[in-house]
Design a protein around this motif. Structure first.
Motif, PDB file in Angstrom:
ATOM      1  N   MET A  30     -67.438  -5.963  27.806  1.00  0.00           N
ATOM      2  CA  MET A  30     -67.164  -7.335  27.419  1.00  0.00           C
ATOM      3  C   MET A  30     -66.628  -8.081  28.640  1.00  0.00           C
ATOM      4  N   THR A  31     -67.197  -9.234  28.917  1.00  0.00           N
ATOM      5  CA  THR A  31     -66.753 -10.003  30.075  1.00  0.00           C
ATOM      6  C   THR A  31     -65.859 -11.151  29.623  1.00  0.00           C
ATOM      7  N   ASP A  32     -64.917 -11.485  30.476  1.00  0.00           N
ATOM      8  CA  ASP A  32     -64.028 -12.607  30.188  1.00  0.00           C
ATOM      9  C   ASP A  32     -64.721 -13.916  30.536  1.00  0.00           C
ATOM     10  N   ALA A  33     -64.478 -14.924  29.724  1.00  0.00           N
ATOM     11  CA  ALA A  33     -65.013 -16.252  30.029  1.00  0.00           C
ATOM     12  C   ALA A  33     -64.290 -16.794  31.261  1.00  0.00           C
ATOM     13  N   PRO A  34     -64.972 -17.604  32.077  1.00  0.00           N
ATOM     14  CA  PRO A  34     -64.306 -18.162  33.249  1.00  0.00           C
ATOM     15  C   PRO A  34     -63.108 -19.024  32.836  1.00  0.00           C
ATOM     16  N   LYS A  35     -62.049 -18.923  33.613  1.00  0.00           N
ATOM     17  CA  LYS A  35     -60.840 -19.686  33.320  1.00  0.00           C
ATOM     18  C   LYS A  35     -61.076 -21.161  33.657  1.00  0.00           C
ATOM     19  N   ARG A  36     -60.750 -22.015  32.729  1.00  0.00           N
ATOM     20  CA  ARG A  36     -60.924 -23.446  32.942  1.00  0.00           C
ATOM     21  C   ARG A  36     -59.665 -24.039  33.558  1.00  0.00           C
ATOM     22  N   THR A  37     -59.869 -24.972  34.460  1.00  0.00           N
ATOM     23  CA  THR A  37     -58.736 -25.648  35.074  1.00  0.00           C
ATOM     24  C   THR A  37     -58.147 -26.641  34.078  1.00  0.00           C
ATOM     25  N   LYS A  38     -56.831 -26.594  33.949  1.00  0.00           N
ATOM     26  CA  LYS A  38     -56.127 -27.575  33.123  1.00  0.00           C
ATOM     27  C   LYS A  38     -55.561 -28.625  34.063  1.00  0.00           C
ATOM     28  N   TRP A  39     -55.670 -29.890  33.681  1.00  0.00           N
ATOM     29  CA  TRP A  39     -55.274 -30.994  34.540  1.00  0.00           C
ATOM     30  C   TRP A  39     -54.093 -31.755  33.957  1.00  0.00           C
ATOM     31  N   GLU A  40     -53.314 -32.349  34.850  1.00  0.00           N
ATOM     32  CA  GLU A  40     -52.339 -33.342  34.432  1.00  0.00           C
ATOM     33  C   GLU A  40     -52.737 -34.652  35.113  1.00  0.00           C
ATOM     34  N   TYR A  41     -52.418 -35.754  34.467  1.00  0.00           N
ATOM     35  CA  TYR A  41     -52.841 -37.073  34.936  1.00  0.00           C
ATOM     36  C   TYR A  41     -51.642 -37.979  35.141  1.00  0.00           C
ATOM     37  N   PHE A  42     -51.837 -38.990  35.987  1.00  0.00           N
ATOM     38  CA  PHE A  42     -50.748 -39.884  36.373  1.00  0.00           C
ATOM     39  C   PHE A  42     -51.350 -41.240  36.716  1.00  0.00           C
ATOM     40  N   THR A  43     -50.737 -42.311  36.291  1.00  0.00           N
ATOM     41  CA  THR A  43     -51.135 -43.656  36.703  1.00  0.00           C
ATOM     42  C   THR A  43     -49.961 -44.300  37.421  1.00  0.00           C
ATOM     43  N   ALA A  44     -50.276 -45.104  38.436  1.00  0.00           N
ATOM     44  CA  ALA A  44     -49.219 -45.739  39.218  1.00  0.00           C
ATOM     45  C   ALA A  44     -49.733 -47.037  39.827  1.00  0.00           C
ATOM     46  N   PRO A  45     -48.846 -48.034  39.984  1.00  0.00           N
ATOM     47  CA  PRO A  45     -49.236 -49.245  40.692  1.00  0.00           C
ATOM     48  C   PRO A  45     -49.400 -48.937  42.186  1.00  0.00           C
ATOM     49  N   VAL A  46     -50.375 -49.572  42.802  1.00  0.00           N
ATOM     50  CA  VAL A  46     -50.625 -49.401  44.230  1.00  0.00           C
ATOM     51  C   VAL A  46     -50.670 -50.795  44.851  1.00  0.00           C
ATOM     52  N   LEU A  47     -49.657 -51.126  45.642  1.00  0.00           N
ATOM     53  CA  LEU A  47     -49.611 -52.424  46.317  1.00  0.00           C
ATOM     54  C   LEU A  47     -50.594 -52.405  47.477  1.00  0.00           C
ATOM     55  N   SER A  48     -51.473 -53.411  47.552  1.00  0.00           N
ATOM     56  CA  SER A  48     -52.553 -53.378  48.529  1.00  0.00           C
ATOM     57  C   SER A  48     -52.056 -53.366  49.970  1.00  0.00           C
ATOM     58  N   HIS A  49     -50.921 -53.986  50.260  1.00  0.00           N
ATOM     59  CA  HIS A  49     -50.455 -54.035  51.653  1.00  0.00           C
ATOM     60  C   HIS A  49     -49.831 -52.725  52.128  1.00  0.00           C
ATOM     61  N   VAL A  50     -49.558 -51.786  51.237  1.00  0.00           N
ATOM     62  CA  VAL A  50     -49.049 -50.454  51.614  1.00  0.00           C
ATOM     63  C   VAL A  50     -49.840 -49.348  50.902  1.00  0.00           C
ATOM     64  N   ALA A  51     -51.086 -49.635  50.560  1.00  0.00           N
ATOM     65  CA  ALA A  51     -51.903 -48.692  49.780  1.00  0.00           C
ATOM     66  C   ALA A  51     -52.051 -47.348  50.480  1.00  0.00           C
ATOM     67  N   GLN A  52     -52.323 -47.335  51.781  1.00  0.00           N
ATOM     68  CA  GLN A  52     -52.529 -46.073  52.482  1.00  0.00           C
ATOM     69  C   GLN A  52     -51.276 -45.206  52.411  1.00  0.00           C
ATOM     70  N   GLN A  53     -50.123 -45.780  52.623  1.00  0.00           N
ATOM     71  CA  GLN A  53     -48.869 -45.021  52.568  1.00  0.00           C
ATOM     72  C   GLN A  53     -48.641 -44.454  51.162  1.00  0.00           C
TER      73      GLN A  53
END
Length: 60
Positions: free
Chosen positions: A1-24
């Protein structure tokens, strides 16, 4: 009997990104393991909303 591949579980996040400091802001989230999924328009022209994901830590 073979094991099913383990699925990645994700966590999510939303955040404001100010355009003048977006890269940082994006580099800071990236250094914490967050991957940018999408940038969407925010409530005003200088603000975007970033949607991020990263693999969830396994709770033992």
């Amino acid at each position: 009997m073979t094991d099913a591949p383990k699925r990645t579980k994700w966590e999510y996040f939303t955040a404001p990104v100010l355009s003048h400091v977006a890269q940082q802001i994006l580099n800071n989230f990236g250094s914490e393991g967050w991957e940018l999924i999408q940038l969407a328009p925010g409530p005003n022209p200088d603000t975007l909303v970033g949607y991020f994901k990263r693999p969830a830590e396994d709770a033992q």
